[in-house]
Design a protein around this motif. Structure first.
Motif, PDB file in Angstrom:
ATOM      1  N   LEU A  95       5.995  12.431   7.775  1.00 39.70           N
ATOM      2  CA  LEU A  95       6.231  11.472   6.272  1.00 39.70           C
ATOM      3  C   LEU A  95       4.904  10.535   6.216  1.00 39.70           C
ATOM      4  CD1 LEU A  95       9.836  10.475   6.996  1.00 39.70           C
ATOM      5  CD2 LEU A  95       8.970  12.305   5.622  1.00 39.70           C
ATOM      6  N   ARG A  96       4.811  10.121   5.091  1.00 36.06           N
ATOM      7  CA  ARG A  96       3.877   9.145   4.655  1.00 36.06           C
ATOM      8  C   ARG A  96       4.006   7.790   5.633  1.00 36.06           C
ATOM      9  NH1 ARG A  96       1.234  11.719   0.571  1.00 36.06           N
ATOM     10  NH2 ARG A  96       2.608  12.919  -0.831  1.00 36.06           N
ATOM     11  N   MET A  97       5.324   7.417   5.489  1.00 37.50           N
ATOM     12  CA  MET A  97       5.666   6.174   6.232  1.00 37.50           C
ATOM     13  C   MET A  97       6.804   6.451   7.289  1.00 37.50           C
ATOM     14  SD  MET A  97       3.673   3.723   4.888  1.00 37.50           S
ATOM     15  CE  MET A  97       4.459   2.362   5.276  1.00 37.50           C
ATOM     16  N   ILE A  99      10.182   6.561   9.373  1.00 36.71           N
ATOM     17  CA  ILE A  99      11.542   6.116   9.086  1.00 36.71           C
ATOM     18  C   ILE A  99      12.173   5.567  10.482  1.00 36.71           C
ATOM     19  CG2 ILE A  99      13.974   6.839   8.446  1.00 36.71           C
ATOM     20  CD1 ILE A  99      12.868   8.637   6.546  1.00 36.71           C
ATOM     21  N   ARG A 103       7.557   9.510  12.281  1.00 33.52           N
ATOM     22  CA  ARG A 103       7.018   9.906  11.337  1.00 33.52           C
ATOM     23  C   ARG A 103       7.122  11.291  11.121  1.00 33.52           C
ATOM     24  NH1 ARG A 103       0.913   8.483  10.045  1.00 33.52           N
ATOM     25  NH2 ARG A 103       1.303   9.772   8.400  1.00 33.52           N
ATOM     26  N   PHE A 128      15.387  12.281   3.589  1.00 30.05           N
ATOM     27  CA  PHE A 128      14.085  11.674   2.980  1.00 30.05           C
ATOM     28  C   PHE A 128      13.582  12.228   1.752  1.00 30.05           C
ATOM     29  CE2 PHE A 128      13.102  13.854   6.984  1.00 30.05           C
ATOM     30  CZ  PHE A 128      12.400  14.889   6.174  1.00 30.05           C
ATOM     31  N   PRO A 129      13.234  11.276   0.727  1.00 35.02           N
ATOM     32  CA  PRO A 129      12.648  11.686  -0.369  1.00 35.02           C
ATOM     33  C   PRO A 129      11.614  12.625  -0.471  1.00 35.02           C
ATOM     34  CG  PRO A 129      12.511   9.145  -0.243  1.00 35.02           C
ATOM     35  CD  PRO A 129      12.924   9.788   1.021  1.00 35.02           C
ATOM     36  N   ASP A 131       8.946  12.932  -2.157  1.00 35.26           N
ATOM     37  CA  ASP A 131       7.693  12.312  -2.290  1.00 35.26           C
ATOM     38  C   ASP A 131       7.146  11.708  -1.144  1.00 35.26           C
ATOM     39  OD1 ASP A 131       8.099  13.151  -4.929  1.00 35.26           O
ATOM     40  OD2 ASP A 131       8.632  11.068  -5.649  1.00 35.26           O
ATOM     41  N   GLU A 132       7.884  11.462  -0.031  1.00 33.41           N
ATOM     42  CA  GLU A 132       7.702  10.752   1.296  1.00 33.41           C
ATOM     43  C   GLU A 132       7.060  11.773   1.924  1.00 33.41           C
ATOM     44  OE1 GLU A 132       7.414   7.485   2.017  1.00 33.41           O
ATOM     45  OE2 GLU A 132       7.610   7.212  -0.151  1.00 33.41           O
ATOM     46  N   GLU A 134       4.288  13.693   3.781  1.00 29.57           N
ATOM     47  CA  GLU A 134       2.837  14.037   3.642  1.00 29.57           C
ATOM     48  C   GLU A 134       2.505  15.631   3.885  1.00 29.57           C
ATOM     49  OE1 GLU A 134      -0.269  12.770   6.894  1.00 29.57           O
ATOM     50  OE2 GLU A 134       0.275  11.138   5.927  1.00 29.57           O
TER      51      GLU A 134
END
Length: 142
Positions: A95-97, A99, A103, A128-129, A131-132, A134
């Motif tokens: 993930l970008r950010m 949770i 990541r 998770f979305p 868009d999140e 990576e």
């Protein structure tokens, strides 16, 4: 000029799916990753490479080297359709950010619905979305 759009048009015109398209910083090297339901052979890569070379010549696309290959067993998942197609397979997601301070996730892809990706991991289900994300790729089974 939209080189990636041009590549996608040629690849899909030949009956393949464009999995990924990468260029080196100055665009001197182009890497094209193709796939199809039946898999990809060396001959398929040569066919796509030859066709792209001709199209690039006609369209005056300037480059030094073109590589066409299959995405491999650890195929990257890029498009929303990939997350539907490979539901039931084990995937690795970054993930970008984070949770909850995490990541990186590995689990069985349960699919994508309304922009949300769902994974079944050893520690339970996570969502998770889209868009999140990576990076995401299949985990090869041996």
């Amino acid at each position: 000029m939209d080189v990636e759009g041009l590549v996608e048009q040629v690849v899909s015109g030949l009956g393949f799916e464009l999995v990924d398209f990468e260029t080196s910083p100055k665009g001197r090297l182009m890497r094209v990753f193709i796939d199809s339901e039946r898999g990809v052979t060396v001959d398929d890569c040569a066919t796509v490479s030859n066709q792209l070379t001709r199209v690039f010549e006609v369209e005056n696309v300037d480059y030094d080297r073109l590589e066409v290959s299959s995405p491999g067993l650890d195929r990257p998942l890029k498009k929303t359709a990939d997350f539907e197609r490979f539901a039931g397979d084990e995937v690795q997601v970054r993930l970008r950010m984070p949770i909850g301070n995490q990541r990186n996730f590995i689990g069985v892809l349960e699919g994508l619905s309304e922009g949300v990706v769902r994974l079944h991991t050893d520690k339970g289900d996570v969502a998770f979305p889209f868009d999140e994300i990576e990076k995401a790729r299949l985990v090869p089974k041996f």
